[in-house]
Scaffold this motif. Structure first.
Motif, PDB file in Angstrom:
ATOM      1  N   GLN A  25      50.319 -49.136-114.310  1.00 42.39           N
ATOM      2  CA  GLN A  25      49.960 -50.458-114.823  1.00 42.39           C
ATOM      3  C   GLN A  25      49.662 -51.464-113.715  1.00 42.39           C
ATOM      4  O   GLN A  25      48.860 -52.382-113.907  1.00 42.39           O
ATOM      5  N   ILE A  26      50.300 -51.318-112.557  1.00 41.18           N
ATOM      6  CA  ILE A  26      50.151 -52.341-111.524  1.00 41.18           C
ATOM      7  C   ILE A  26      49.191 -51.977-110.403  1.00 41.18           C
ATOM      8  O   ILE A  26      48.684 -52.876-109.708  1.00 41.18           O
ATOM      9  N   LYS A  27      48.902 -50.689-110.177  1.00 38.68           N
ATOM     10  CA  LYS A  27      48.228 -50.301-108.932  1.00 38.68           C
ATOM     11  C   LYS A  27      46.820 -50.864-108.791  1.00 38.68           C
ATOM     12  O   LYS A  27      46.313 -50.985-107.672  1.00 38.68           O
ATOM     13  N   GLY A  28      46.177 -51.233-109.882  1.00 31.86           N
ATOM     14  CA  GLY A  28      44.854 -51.853-109.797  1.00 31.86           C
ATOM     15  C   GLY A  28      44.901 -53.360-109.689  1.00 31.86           C
ATOM     16  O   GLY A  28      43.851 -54.016-109.596  1.00 31.86           O
ATOM     17  N   GLN A  29      46.112 -53.926-109.688  1.00 27.75           N
ATOM     18  CA  GLN A  29      46.251 -55.384-109.668  1.00 27.75           C
ATOM     19  C   GLN A  29      47.082 -55.884-108.482  1.00 27.75           C
ATOM     20  O   GLN A  29      47.558 -57.017-108.469  1.00 27.75           O
ATOM     21  N   LEU A  30      47.243 -55.046-107.472  1.00 28.08           N
ATOM     22  CA  LEU A  30      48.025 -55.417-106.300  1.00 28.08           C
ATOM     23  C   LEU A  30      47.188 -56.236-105.328  1.00 28.08           C
ATOM     24  O   LEU A  30      45.956 -56.135-105.313  1.00 28.08           O
ATOM     25  N   PRO A  31      47.831 -57.045-104.500  1.00 29.86           N
ATOM     26  CA  PRO A  31      47.089 -57.827-103.508  1.00 29.86           C
ATOM     27  C   PRO A  31      46.494 -56.928-102.432  1.00 29.86           C
ATOM     28  O   PRO A  31      46.866 -55.743-102.311  1.00 29.86           O
ATOM     29  N   ASP A  32      45.595 -57.467-101.653  1.00 28.00           N
ATOM     30  CA  ASP A  32      44.986 -56.745-100.540  1.00 28.00           C
ATOM     31  C   ASP A  32      46.081 -56.276 -99.582  1.00 28.00           C
ATOM     32  O   ASP A  32      46.826 -57.097 -99.049  1.00 28.00           O
ATOM     33  N   PRO A  33      46.208 -54.948 -99.349  1.00 29.25           N
ATOM     34  CA  PRO A  33      47.266 -54.447 -98.457  1.00 29.25           C
ATOM     35  C   PRO A  33      47.196 -55.022 -97.046  1.00 29.25           C
ATOM     36  O   PRO A  33      48.184 -55.009 -96.324  1.00 29.25           O
ATOM     37  N   ALA A  34      46.031 -55.528 -96.655  1.00 24.67           N
ATOM     38  CA  ALA A  34      45.891 -56.128 -95.333  1.00 24.67           C
ATOM     39  C   ALA A  34      46.572 -57.498 -95.271  1.00 24.67           C
ATOM     40  O   ALA A  34      46.884 -57.989 -94.185  1.00 24.67           O
ATOM     41  N   LYS A  35      46.790 -58.093 -96.442  1.00 28.89           N
ATOM     42  CA  LYS A  35      47.379 -59.429 -96.499  1.00 28.89           C
ATOM     43  C   LYS A  35      48.855 -59.408 -96.902  1.00 28.89           C
ATOM     44  O   LYS A  35      49.661 -60.182 -96.387  1.00 28.89           O
ATOM     45  N   VAL A  36      49.208 -58.546 -97.846  1.00 25.14           N
ATOM     46  CA  VAL A  36      50.572 -58.473 -98.360  1.00 25.14           C
ATOM     47  C   VAL A  36      50.954 -57.013 -98.561  1.00 25.14           C
ATOM     48  O   VAL A  36      50.207 -56.245 -99.175  1.00 25.14           O
ATOM     49  N   GLU A  37      52.107 -56.621 -98.031  1.00 23.31           N
ATOM     50  CA  GLU A  37      52.613 -55.267 -98.238  1.00 23.31           C
ATOM     51  C   GLU A  37      53.544 -55.277 -99.452  1.00 23.31           C
ATOM     52  O   GLU A  37      54.385 -56.172 -99.578  1.00 23.31           O
ATOM     53  N   VAL A  38      53.379 -54.296-100.327  1.00 17.62           N
ATOM     54  CA  VAL A  38      54.161 -54.218-101.564  1.00 17.62           C
ATOM     55  C   VAL A  38      54.846 -52.859-101.641  1.00 17.62           C
ATOM     56  O   VAL A  38      54.231 -51.822-101.360  1.00 17.62           O
ATOM     57  N   GLY A  39      56.109 -52.860-102.009  1.00 13.50           N
ATOM     58  CA  GLY A  39      56.837 -51.607-102.129  1.00 13.50           C
ATOM     59  C   GLY A  39      57.820 -51.623-103.287  1.00 13.50           C
ATOM     60  O   GLY A  39      58.249 -52.693-103.734  1.00 13.50           O
ATOM     61  N   ILE A  40      58.168 -50.441-103.766  1.00 14.21           N
ATOM     62  CA  ILE A  40      59.154 -50.293-104.842  1.00 14.21           C
ATOM     63  C   ILE A  40      60.138 -49.198-104.451  1.00 14.21           C
ATOM     64  O   ILE A  40      59.743 -48.120-103.991  1.00 14.21           O
ATOM     65  N   ALA A  41      61.427 -49.477-104.629  1.00  9.70           N
ATOM     66  CA  ALA A  41      62.478 -48.490-104.369  1.00  9.70           C
ATOM     67  C   ALA A  41      63.041 -48.019-105.712  1.00  9.70           C
ATOM     68  O   ALA A  41      63.876 -48.698-106.322  1.00  9.70           O
ATOM     69  N   PRO A  42      62.606 -46.852-106.187  1.00  8.60           N
ATOM     70  CA  PRO A  42      63.090 -46.310-107.465  1.00  8.60           C
ATOM     71  C   PRO A  42      64.274 -45.385-107.235  1.00  8.60           C
ATOM     72  O   PRO A  42      64.736 -45.191-106.107  1.00  8.60           O
ATOM     73  N   GLN A  43      64.753 -44.786-108.316  1.00  5.99           N
ATOM     74  CA  GLN A  43      65.750 -43.737-108.170  1.00  5.99           C
ATOM     75  C   GLN A  43      65.100 -42.543-107.465  1.00  5.99           C
ATOM     76  O   GLN A  43      63.899 -42.313-107.564  1.00  5.99           O
ATOM     77  N   ALA A  44      65.928 -41.758-106.781  1.00  2.61           N
ATOM     78  CA  ALA A  44      65.406 -40.696-105.915  1.00  2.61           C
ATOM     79  C   ALA A  44      64.541 -39.687-106.665  1.00  2.61           C
ATOM     80  O   ALA A  44      63.538 -39.202-106.131  1.00  2.61           O
ATOM     81  N   PHE A  45      64.900 -39.385-107.910  1.00  7.68           N
ATOM     82  CA  PHE A  45      64.164 -38.355-108.638  1.00  7.68           C
ATOM     83  C   PHE A  45      62.749 -38.787-108.996  1.00  7.68           C
ATOM     84  O   PHE A  45      61.929 -37.964-109.398  1.00  7.68           O
ATOM     85  N   ALA A  46      62.444 -40.082-108.845  1.00  6.70           N
ATOM     86  CA  ALA A  46      61.108 -40.582-109.187  1.00  6.70           C
ATOM     87  C   ALA A  46      60.217 -40.773-107.962  1.00  6.70           C
ATOM     88  O   ALA A  46      59.037 -41.103-108.098  1.00  6.70           O
ATOM     89  N   LEU A  47      60.744 -40.554-106.762  1.00  7.42           N
ATOM     90  CA  LEU A  47      59.985 -40.825-105.542  1.00  7.42           C
ATOM     91  C   LEU A  47      58.659 -40.064-105.495  1.00  7.42           C
ATOM     92  O   LEU A  47      57.597 -40.642-105.245  1.00  7.42           O
ATOM     93  N   TYR A  48      58.722 -38.760-105.709  1.00  2.00           N
ATOM     94  CA  TYR A  48      57.516 -37.939-105.586  1.00  2.00           C
ATOM     95  C   TYR A  48      56.473 -38.319-106.640  1.00  2.00           C
ATOM     96  O   TYR A  48      55.297 -38.535-106.316  1.00  2.00           O
ATOM     97  N   SER A  49      56.900 -38.427-107.883  1.00  2.00           N
ATOM     98  CA  SER A  49      55.957 -38.735-108.964  1.00  2.00           C
ATOM     99  C   SER A  49      55.326 -40.108-108.777  1.00  2.00           C
ATOM    100  O   SER A  49      54.126 -40.296-109.036  1.00  2.00           O
ATOM    101  N   MET A  50      56.111 -41.066-108.292  1.00  2.00           N
ATOM    102  CA  MET A  50      55.563 -42.407-108.070  1.00  2.00           C
ATOM    103  C   MET A  50      54.591 -42.421-106.893  1.00  2.00           C
ATOM    104  O   MET A  50      53.562 -43.097-106.927  1.00  2.00           O
ATOM    105  N   ALA A  51      54.905 -41.655-105.858  1.00  2.00           N
ATOM    106  CA  ALA A  51      54.001 -41.571-104.708  1.00  2.00           C
ATOM    107  C   ALA A  51      52.670 -40.957-105.129  1.00  2.00           C
ATOM    108  O   ALA A  51      51.593 -41.407-104.700  1.00  2.00           O
TER     109      ALA A  51
END
Length: 257
Positions: A25-51
């Motif tokens: 839902q969010i990946k097409g609405q994020l700011p320019d990575p050159a201007k703002v870095e955005v990150g999410i820390a999920p539960q460990a079992f979701a790391l691979y699928s989210m990446a």
């Protein structure tokens, strides 16, 4: 100039499907990575699928914790070697809940920090407001003693690859309003602590985040402060609309000009 870093700590919320749906839902609405870095820390079992879902969107998927050991008989722990193989760029270490609920002390966090740096993963080191007075060049400075204990053994070259998060205990998980003046004072004191123990050049470049009761109503005021380079967001990051408002705070300001 230090690039702003907006990071979400989801703690023990959201399953894999919910986590992946959030990213989609969010990946097409994020700011320019050159201007703002955005990150999410999920539960460990979701790391691979989210990446996988994040793809080339620029969204960073952050580990909430890791062990100091790379492998071995440590049932239930999360390996930094495994995180590196997964492509993880950041790992949170020393979060106040890890200290309060699981008894992690400065020595434990210090070992994890050094292990993460050796593995090439950037630690986001969480520290609270515990300070002591110290004389530096004839002047009395307030120093984050907990932070310096955790940074023991971290070299001049390595400290450049560290992110620090200031999370005062009175604000974490409290659901109350963040005191912007105190948040800035704490981040400024951390920067001075780094300058006193490393160099002023490094202190000027290192990113310092604020964590505690951050929400869409106060993020712009927090980010306007000169020593706050980003935020670590808890419960307010769990909602898609709220999260997008916060990560796009800069674009909202530019649109008003």
């Amino acid at each position: 100039m230090r690039k702003p870093f907006i990071a979400a700590n989801w703690k023990m919320h959201k399953n894999v499907a919910e986590s992946v749906d959030f990213v989609n839902q969010i990946k097409g609405q994020l700011p320019d990575p050159a201007k703002v870095e955005v990150g999410i820390a999920p539960q460990a079992f979701a790391l691979y699928s989210m990446a996988q879902a994040a793809g080339k969107s620029g969204l960073k998927i952050i580990a909430q914790n890791a062990a100091a050991e790379y492998n071995g008989p440590f049932t239930g722990e999360l390996s930094l070697r495994g995180l590196r193989d997964l492509g993880t760029d950041y790992v949170m270490l020393g979060h106040i809940e890890r200290r309060r609920l699981f008894g992690e002390d400065n020595e434990t966090v210090n070992r994890k920090v050094n292990a993460a740096l050796q593995m090439g993963i950037t630690p986001i080191i969480c520290t609270d407001e515990t300070m002591v007075q110290k004389e530096v060049n004839g002047e009395i400075h307030y120093v984050f003693q907990q932070l310096m204990s955790v940074l023991r053994g971290v070299s001049l070259d390595q400290i450049r690859n560290v992110v620090i998060s200031y999370e005062p205990s009175w604000a974490v998980g409290a659901g109350q309003h963040a005191n912007v003046a105190l948040a800035e004072e704490g981040c400024r004191t951390i920067r001075r602590t780094i300058a006193d123990n490393y160099t002023y050049e490094i202190a000027d470049k290192i990113r310092i985040l604020y964590g505690g009761s951050v929400n869409p109503d106060n993020i712009k005021e927090l980010m306007a402060k000169s020593d706050i380079d980003g935020v670590l967001i808890g419960r307010a990051s769990l909602d898609v609309d709220n999260f997008l408002k916060m990560v796009n705070y800069m674009e909202d300001e530019e649109s008003k000009k």
